[in-house]
Design an enzyme around this catalytic site. Structure first.
Site, PDB file in Angstrom:
ATOM      1  N   LYS A 142       0.932  -1.138   0.109  1.00 56.37           N
ATOM      2  CA  LYS A 142       0.115  -0.089  -0.087  1.00 56.37           C
ATOM      3  C   LYS A 142       1.040   1.268   0.149  1.00 56.37           C
ATOM      4  O   LYS A 142       1.960   1.072   0.592  1.00 56.37           O
ATOM      5  CB  LYS A 142      -0.946  -0.074   1.423  1.00 56.37           C
ATOM      6  N   GLU A 197      -9.132  12.157  12.430  1.00 53.22           N
ATOM      7  CA  GLU A 197      -8.281  10.839  12.736  1.00 53.22           C
ATOM      8  C   GLU A 197      -7.476  11.093  14.296  1.00 53.22           C
ATOM      9  O   GLU A 197      -6.369  11.901  13.944  1.00 53.22           O
ATOM     10  CB  GLU A 197      -7.213  10.593  11.464  1.00 53.22           C
ATOM     11  N   GLU A 241      -7.463  -2.089   2.494  1.00 53.84           N
ATOM     12  CA  GLU A 241      -6.617  -0.878   2.766  1.00 53.84           C
ATOM     13  C   GLU A 241      -6.630  -0.595   4.602  1.00 53.84           C
ATOM     14  O   GLU A 241      -5.791  -0.218   4.914  1.00 53.84           O
ATOM     15  CB  GLU A 241      -7.267   0.221   1.927  1.00 53.84           C
ATOM     16  N   GLU A 380     -11.607  10.692  -4.775  1.00 50.05           N
ATOM     17  CA  GLU A 380     -11.469  10.634  -3.318  1.00 50.05           C
ATOM     18  C   GLU A 380     -10.832  11.921  -2.854  1.00 50.05           C
ATOM     19  O   GLU A 380     -11.115  12.394  -1.818  1.00 50.05           O
ATOM     20  CB  GLU A 380     -10.916   9.280  -2.908  1.00 50.05           C
TER      21      GLU A 380
END
Length: 398
Positions: A142, A197, A241, A380
């Protein structure tokens, strides 16, 4: 007889008062845990990357010894790369209040903007294709690729007004405004944003991390939002992910904690613009007195998580340096505070911008894994820009 600084009762403020009192040059941070506004500088915290928690603990102890701010904290931000800029200070005055509450969002002022993509959208999708080739070749599992926008207004941008709109739009977000001016800057520079986050929070020996990865845009239709939440939970690609990120965070916290709890399944959390897969990880520290177990120490150990870098981290960082034309600076770094007991709260520096007079620079990224579609990853990033663009009065443009 004077009362020692650390035992004096702290004044009580309202969150709205502290938000209204913020001025550029101050340090602001708010979340559901509370609001902090700090001013002045008693000490600047140095230290090499990975060792700043020790330097912070020493600075806090020295300030407390000489009778500095009641309830002293270290507050500031670190950039994405180890050699990136860092701003960590012990402020002279610290004021605290409860969490922000719902209130009307002020309208953004009408103004003219010019917007320059960094890079152009076509260059970003080309970079995603190159990243996918690295993944297919086994070099990466990733990598998170970001792109930037540079906005120029027809006059100076008011950081206090921008911060107010961000806090009012999402009181549950981790909102911040940190002076990151550096020698050589032609004008003051502020890092401002509203991150969804939580990198890590510490209270006593209890720690919480809430990694996010796997996203879909939010829309105005409730039925369509329910469909998107279900699709996010069912998506093999998005779950893969997210699993990379949650596993990376759990692995690091497992070195510091006992009784670490990692939910078997992710949930979904929402912001005004996005839906995210979320895993809330909790644990109990094995050695809470150690500087490396402070909130800042834990944040340094966790940074960068796979949510903003990739797997494996070193190869992902190299790929980011090769594929992103603009340096991230403070984007995808960390921002927050730590107090003298080691408690504190640090978040990932996303949904953020650097503001200097009439120039605003912002970034947004997307996690690239096997099966990613370059055009969807571009979409996104466009959706993630909306948090700041709406607050600037430029929503839908990217």
């Amino acid at each position: 007889m004077s009362v020692p600084a650390l035992t004096r009762p702290l004044p009580v403020y309202r969150a709205a008062d502290l938000l209204a009192a913020y001025l550029p040059g101050s340090y602001y941070f708010s979340s559901t845990r509370g609001t902090l506004l700090a001013d002045g500088v008693d000490a600047v915290v140095g230290g090499a990357p990975g060792n700043r928690a020790t330097a912070a603990a020493a600075a806090l102890a020295e300030v407390a010894t000489v009778g500095g701010a009641a309830g002293p904290v270290v507050i500031g931000a670190l950039g994405f790369r180890p050699e990136a800029p860092a701003t960590l200070v012990v402020p002279s005055v610290v004021r605290r209040a409860g969490a922000p509450v719902d209130a009307p969002v002020p309208d953004a002022p009408a103004r003219r903007w010019s917007i320059r993509p960094r890079p152009e959208p076509g260059c970003y999708t080309d970079a995603v294709r190159r990243a996918l080739a690295l993944i297919d070749g086994g070099e990466l599992s990733k990598v998170v690729l970001a792109r930037g926008l540079e906005l120029a207004a027809d006059g100076p941008v008011s950081v206090p007004a921008l911060l107010t709109r961000l806090v009012r739009a999402d009181p549950a977000a981790h909102a911040f405004a940190i002076d990151v001016s550096a020698p050589g800057d032609s004008a003051p520079r502020t890092l401002v944003g509203a991150s969804p986050e939580l990198l890590v929070s510490r209270r006593g020996d209890q720690v919480v991390a809430n990694p996010l990865a796997g996203s879909l845009p939010r829309c105005a239709d409730d039925a369509e939002n329910r469909r998107r939440v279900a699709a996010l939970l069912a998506s093999e690609k998005e779950r893969a992910e997210h699993a990379h990120t949650a596993a990376g965070v759990a692995d690091v916290l497992g070195r510091f904690c006992v009784n670490l709890h990692v939910p078997a399944e992710p949930s979904v959390i929402g912001t005004p613009t996005m839906w995210h897969l979320s895993t809330k990880i909790t644990g109990t520290l094995a050695a809470p007195a150690a500087p490396t177990s402070s909130a800042l120490g834990l944040a340094e150990a966790l940074h960068p998580t796979p949510a903003v870098c990739g797997v494996p981290p070193a190869a992902a960082r190299d790929a980011i340096a090769a594929l992103e034309p603009a340096d991230r600076g403070y984007y995808a770094g960390l921002v927050g505070w730590t107090d003298i007991s080691g408690d504190g709260e640090w978040v990932v520096t996303i949904r953020s911008a650097e503001v200097s007079e009439r120039i605003v620079r912002l970034h947004a990224g997307a996690g690239i894994v096997s099966g990613s579609d370059p055009d969807r990853e571009l979409d996104e990033t466009t959706a993630k820009f909306q948090t700041l663009l709406r607050a600037l009065g430029e929503g839908t443009r990217s």
